[in-house]
Motif scaffolding. Structure first.
Motif, PDB file in Angstrom:
ATOM      1  N   LYS B   2      -4.807   7.676   0.927  1.00  0.00           N
ATOM      2  CA  LYS B   2      -3.366   7.728   0.704  1.00  0.00           C
ATOM      3  C   LYS B   2      -2.997   6.849  -0.494  1.00  0.00           C
ATOM      4  O   LYS B   2      -2.196   7.250  -1.337  1.00  0.00           O
ATOM      5  CB  LYS B   2      -2.647   7.224   1.971  1.00  0.00           C
ATOM      6  N   ASN B   3      -3.623   5.679  -0.566  1.00  0.00           N
ATOM      7  CA  ASN B   3      -3.342   4.771  -1.675  1.00  0.00           C
ATOM      8  C   ASN B   3      -3.676   5.401  -3.015  1.00  0.00           C
ATOM      9  O   ASN B   3      -2.935   5.261  -3.977  1.00  0.00           O
ATOM     10  CB  ASN B   3      -4.149   3.484  -1.512  1.00  0.00           C
ATOM     11  N   TRP B   4      -4.794   6.105  -3.061  1.00  0.00           N
ATOM     12  CA  TRP B   4      -5.204   6.755  -4.312  1.00  0.00           C
ATOM     13  C   TRP B   4      -4.197   7.818  -4.717  1.00  0.00           C
ATOM     14  O   TRP B   4      -3.864   7.957  -5.880  1.00  0.00           O
ATOM     15  CB  TRP B   4      -6.596   7.383  -4.175  1.00  0.00           C
ATOM     16  N   HIS B 170      -9.359  -4.326  -1.974  1.00  0.00           N
ATOM     17  CA  HIS B 170      -8.740  -4.486  -0.652  1.00  0.00           C
ATOM     18  C   HIS B 170      -9.618  -3.936   0.462  1.00  0.00           C
ATOM     19  O   HIS B 170      -9.609  -4.432   1.577  1.00  0.00           O
ATOM     20  CB  HIS B 170      -7.374  -3.794  -0.618  1.00  0.00           C
ATOM     21  N   LYS B 171     -10.361  -2.853   0.126  1.00  0.00           N
ATOM     22  CA  LYS B 171     -11.193  -2.218   1.160  1.00  0.00           C
ATOM     23  C   LYS B 171     -12.586  -2.825   1.223  1.00  0.00           C
ATOM     24  O   LYS B 171     -13.360  -2.500   2.112  1.00  0.00           O
ATOM     25  CB  LYS B 171     -11.327  -0.722   0.850  1.00  0.00           C
ATOM     26  N   SER B 172     -12.919  -3.657   0.255  1.00  0.00           N
ATOM     27  CA  SER B 172     -14.307  -4.092   0.116  1.00  0.00           C
ATOM     28  C   SER B 172     -14.593  -5.370   0.887  1.00  0.00           C
ATOM     29  O   SER B 172     -13.697  -6.013   1.442  1.00  0.00           O
ATOM     30  CB  SER B 172     -14.621  -4.338  -1.357  1.00  0.00           C
ATOM     31  N   ALA B 177     -13.374 -10.913   2.625  1.00  0.00           N
ATOM     32  CA  ALA B 177     -13.712 -12.337   2.517  1.00  0.00           C
ATOM     33  C   ALA B 177     -12.495 -13.138   2.046  1.00  0.00           C
ATOM     34  O   ALA B 177     -12.190 -14.206   2.579  1.00  0.00           O
ATOM     35  CB  ALA B 177     -14.872 -12.526   1.546  1.00  0.00           C
ATOM     36  N   LEU B 178     -11.785 -12.600   1.059  1.00  0.00           N
ATOM     37  CA  LEU B 178     -10.624 -13.330   0.528  1.00  0.00           C
ATOM     38  C   LEU B 178      -9.538 -13.463   1.597  1.00  0.00           C
ATOM     39  O   LEU B 178      -8.874 -14.496   1.704  1.00  0.00           O
ATOM     40  CB  LEU B 178     -10.070 -12.617  -0.717  1.00  0.00           C
ATOM     41  N   ARG B 179      -9.355 -12.412   2.401  1.00  0.00           N
ATOM     42  CA  ARG B 179      -8.361 -12.518   3.479  1.00  0.00           C
ATOM     43  C   ARG B 179      -8.783 -13.550   4.519  1.00  0.00           C
ATOM     44  O   ARG B 179      -7.953 -14.286   5.056  1.00  0.00           O
ATOM     45  CB  ARG B 179      -8.152 -11.153   4.138  1.00  0.00           C
ATOM     46  N   ILE B 250      -1.096  -3.761  -1.570  1.00  0.00           N
ATOM     47  CA  ILE B 250      -1.553  -3.067  -2.781  1.00  0.00           C
ATOM     48  C   ILE B 250      -0.363  -2.680  -3.662  1.00  0.00           C
ATOM     49  O   ILE B 250      -0.391  -2.882  -4.873  1.00  0.00           O
ATOM     50  CB  ILE B 250      -2.385  -1.830  -2.400  1.00  0.00           C
ATOM     51  N   PHE B 251       0.697  -2.151  -3.042  1.00  0.00           N
ATOM     52  CA  PHE B 251       1.797  -1.656  -3.863  1.00  0.00           C
ATOM     53  C   PHE B 251       2.977  -2.625  -3.947  1.00  0.00           C
ATOM     54  O   PHE B 251       3.924  -2.383  -4.694  1.00  0.00           O
ATOM     55  CB  PHE B 251       2.250  -0.281  -3.366  1.00  0.00           C
ATOM     56  N   GLY B 252       2.898  -3.716  -3.194  1.00  0.00           N
ATOM     57  CA  GLY B 252       3.952  -4.725  -3.304  1.00  0.00           C
ATOM     58  C   GLY B 252       4.174  -5.195  -4.735  1.00  0.00           C
ATOM     59  O   GLY B 252       5.315  -5.230  -5.208  1.00  0.00           O
TER      60      GLY B 252
END
Lengths: 249, 313
Positions: B2-4, B170-172, B177-179, B250-252
Motif C-alpha cells: 500500500k505504501n508503494w 521501516h520494514k527492515s 532495531a531503530l524502533r 512513513i508519510f508523516g
C-alpha cells in the motif's frame, strides 16, 4: 565435567563500593542455580557483569571455553546468554509479539523477520501469552509482563537464561506456573540462573544454590546444606527461618 | 505494498505539474520536494531511533559546499551532487561515532554544534569556499522554464528515492532495531541489538539525502553562503515537519512538509513584517494540540472503526 559458564575471581566496584568481590563459581548445562542473598548483596550486579552491562574490573568470565569478560552486551546476547530484568523492560509501544520477535531476530539471529515472528509466537504459546500477542506491551498486567520478559529471554535461544526475580509480585498460582515453565526449559538443557527472594521457590526448584553477601560468595552447594550453613543463617536467614526450611528438606 | 502505491501515485501526480507551466507553482513544488527530503532524512534518526538530531543543516550545507567546490573544479553536475551526498555520509559516520553515545538533550546539543563547526570551517577557508563572501556556481544555459523543470524533477527524484528508502527501512531489520532503540536502548542491547552500529547507519541515512538535497539546492540558487546553507532553521524545520505529520511514520514527513510550506507561504504573504513570529505561534499551537501529528487523526479514526467492527463480530 567442565562448566558451561564459569566466573573466576570476578570483582566489580562502583567507586569505593565493591558490589561484587572475588566471586568464583560455575554453571552447567541443564542446571537450575539459585542465586540468593540479602538486598544489595550484588546479585543483580553479578548478572550485569556476566551480560557485559557493567564489565568486571578484575577476574574473568569464561563461557563455553571463551573469555567473554570484555565483550559488549549485544555480543554476549548473541552467544546465548540471555537475561530478564527485575524491573520489566518491554518496548512499551510495540506489540507483545514484536517484543519477543526482537529477541529472536537480534540475539536468536533468526534469518528473517517472518521467521522471527514465527519463533516468537511459539514462545508466546509456551508462556501462555498467545492471546495477547497483538496487544501493546504497555497494556499487560504485571504477571503478564514478567512472562513477557521470560518469553523474550527464551526467544533469544539461550544456553544460559538468567531470571532476575521473575516471580516477585506474583501470586502462588502464577508462581507455580512460572516454576513449571522454568523446569521445562531446564529439561531442554538450558542452564538457569534464578535470582529469587522467595526461599520456598528457590529451594523447590534449584539443583544448587549460591549465596552472596556484601558482594562475596559465602556459601555454595545443595539447597538444604546451604540453608543450614551458619554463615548463611547469620547473614540472611535468621535462625528461625533456617529451622523451618533447612531442617525440613 | 500500500505504501508503494501511495508513493508512486503521489509522485506520479506531482510529476505532471510542469504541464501547468506555472513557474511559481514549480518553485513551491521544488521546495516541497526538498522539505520532504529533509523531513524524511531527519525521521530516520529522530523519528525511528528517537535521537533528536540538529545536524540536518550540517549535512545540507556540507552537501551544498562539496558540490559547489567540485563544480568549480570542473566536475560534472550529477557527479558533484553524488559527491555532496557522499561527503555528508562520511561526515555523519565520523561525527556519529563521536556523539551517538550521548542521549537526549546532550545528543541534540552535540549535533547542533557540528553545524557550527562546519560553518566555521567554511568561514575560515576562503581560498576554497569563498568564506563569508559566499560561492557562485556555474550558470546553466537554459531558459527559465527549463531551469525550473529540471530542478523540480531532480528534487522530486531524490525525494522519491528518499521515500522509497524509508519504506524499505521501516520494514527492515534496521528499522526494527531503530524502533527498539527508540523505546528502550538498554533493553535493546541486552536483546542482542548492536545499538551503536544501527544508530550510526540510521544517522548515515539521515545524512545522505540531506547532503544531495543541499547539493541540488546550491545548483538551483547559483549562489551559496554559510548563513544560508548552514542556517539553523534547516535543522529545525525537519523536526517541526515530522512532528506535524507524525513521528516515525512513513508519510508523516510528507504531510508535514506540505503543511509547513503552505503555512510559510500563507504567513509570508499575510504578515510580511512579523511572519517569523506568526509562523512560530502556529507551529507551537499545532505541536501543542496535535502532539502525535496529523497522521494520528486518521489512525484514531481507523482504530475506532476497527474496534467497532470487532465488537460487531
Amino acid at each position: 565435567m567442565t562448566a558451561l559458564l564459569s566466573l573466576e575471581n570476578v570483582s566489580r566496584a562502583f567507586g569505593g563500593l565493591r558490589a561484587v568481590d572475588g566471586v568464583s563459581f560455575g554453571i552447567e548445562a541443564g542446571e537450575i542455580l539459585g542465586l540468593i542473598g540479602p538486598n544489595g548483596a550484588g546479585k543483580t550486579t553479578l548478572i550485569n557483569v556476566i551480560t557485559g552491562v557493567h564489565p568486571a574490573n578484575s577476574g574473568r568470565v569464561i563461557y563455553d571455553g571463551r573469555d567473554i569478560t570484555r565483550l559488549k552486551p549485544h555480543q554476549i546476547a548473541k552467544l546465548g546468554l540471555s537475561r530478564t530484568f527485575q524491573i520489566v523492560q518491554p518496548f512499551p509501544k510495540m506489540t507483545v509479539l514484536e517484543n519477543v520477535a526482537a529477541g529472536a531476530l537480534f540475539a536468536g539471529q533468526s534469518p528473517s523477520m517472518a521467521e522471527a515472528s514465527r519463533e516468537a509466537m511459539e514462545q508466546l504459546r509456551f508462556t501462555g501469552l498467545a492471546s495477547v500477542a497483538d496487544k501493546p506491551a504497555l497494556s499487560l498486567t504485571l504477571a503478564q509482563r514478567k512472562r513477557l520478559e521470560f518469553a523474550k529471554g527464551l526467544a533469544m535461544k539461550p544456553r544460559i537464561l538468567m531470571l532476575d526475580e521473575v516471580n516477585a509480585g506474583l501470586n502462588e498460582a502464577e508462581i507455580d506456573d512460572a516454576l513449571a515453565m522454568i523446569r521445562k526449559v531446564a529439561e531442554k538443557g538450558v542452564a538457569i540462573v534464578l535470582i529469587e527472594h522467595l526461599l520456598k521457590v528457590v529451594i523447590s526448584v534449584s539443583n544448587r544454590i549460591v549465596v552472596l553477601h556484601h558482594g562475596q560468595l559465602i556459601a555454595e552447594g545443595e539447597p538444604s546444606a546451604v540453608l543450614r550453613d551458619p554463615a548463611v543463617v547469620e547473614a540472611y536467614l535468621g535462625a528461625k527461618y533456617a529451622a523451618r526450611y533447612g531442617g525440613a528438606s | 505494498m500500500k505504501n508503494w502505491l501511495i508513493l508512486l501515485a503521489g509522485t506520479g501526480v506531482l510529476a505532471l505539474l510542469p504541464l501547468l507551466g506555472d513557474n511559481y507553482l514549480m518553485r513551491l513544488a521544488t521546495m516541497v520536494a526538498m522539505y520532504v527530503i529533509l523531513a524524511q532524512s531527519w525521521n530516520f534518526i529522530g523519528g525511528l531511533a528517537g535521537y533528536p538530531s540538529f545536524a540536518t543543516a550540517g549535512f545540507f550545507g556540507l552537501g551544498a559546499y562539496t558540490s559547489a567546490v567540485l563544480q568549480g573544479m570542473g566536475v560534472p553536475l550529477f557527479a558533484s551532487w553524488g559527491a555532496g551526498g557522499l561527503a555528508a555520509v562520511i561526515f555523519s559516520a565520523l561525527v556519529g561515532g563521536a556523539i551517538l553515545h550521548l542521549r537526549g538533550h546532550y545528543f541534540a546539543i552535540a549535533s547542533l554544534v557540528t553545524v557550527e563547526v562546519l560553518r566555521e570551517i567554511v568561514n575560515t577557508t576562503p581560498d576554497i569556499t569563498g568564506g563569508g563572501m559566499g560561492l557562485n556556481l556555474p550558470i546553466m544555459r537554459m531558459t527559465v522554464a527549463e531551469h525550473a523543470t529540471f530542478f523540480f524533477y531532480s528534487m522530486l527524484a531524490v525525494a522519491f528515492a528518499c521515500m522509497a528508502c524509508a519504506i524499505v527501512v521501516h520494514k527492515s531489520k534496521l528499522g526494527f532495531a531503530l524502533r527498539c532503540i527508540q523505546q528502550n536502548e538498554d533493553a535493546a542491547n541486552i536483546l542482542g541489538v548492536n545499538a551503536y552500529l544501527y544508530k550510526t547507519i540510521g544517522f548515515g541515512f539521515s545524512a545522505v539525502f540531506a547532503g544531495i538535497a543541499g547539493a541540488i539546492y546550491a545548483s538551483w540558487v547559483h549562489y551559496i553562503e554559510p548563513p544560508d546553507v548552514f542556517d539553523v532553521l534547516i535543522s529545525v524545520k525537519p523536526l517541526v515537519m515530522v512532528l506535524l505529520g507524525g513521528l516515525g511514520t512513513i508519510f508523516g514527513p510528507v504531510i508535514g512538509a506540505f503543511i509547513l510550506l503552505t503555512f510559510e507561504e500563507f504567513v509570508w504573504r499575510t504578515f510580511l513584517t512579523v511572519h517569523a513570529a506568526a509562523l512560530g505561534v502556529i507551529i507551537v499551537a499545532l505541536v501543542l494540540f496535535l502532539p502525535n501529528g496529523v497522521l494520528s487523526l486518521t489512525r484514531e479514526k481507523l482504530g475506532l472503526r476497527r474496534r467497532a467492527a470487532g465488537e460487531k463480530r
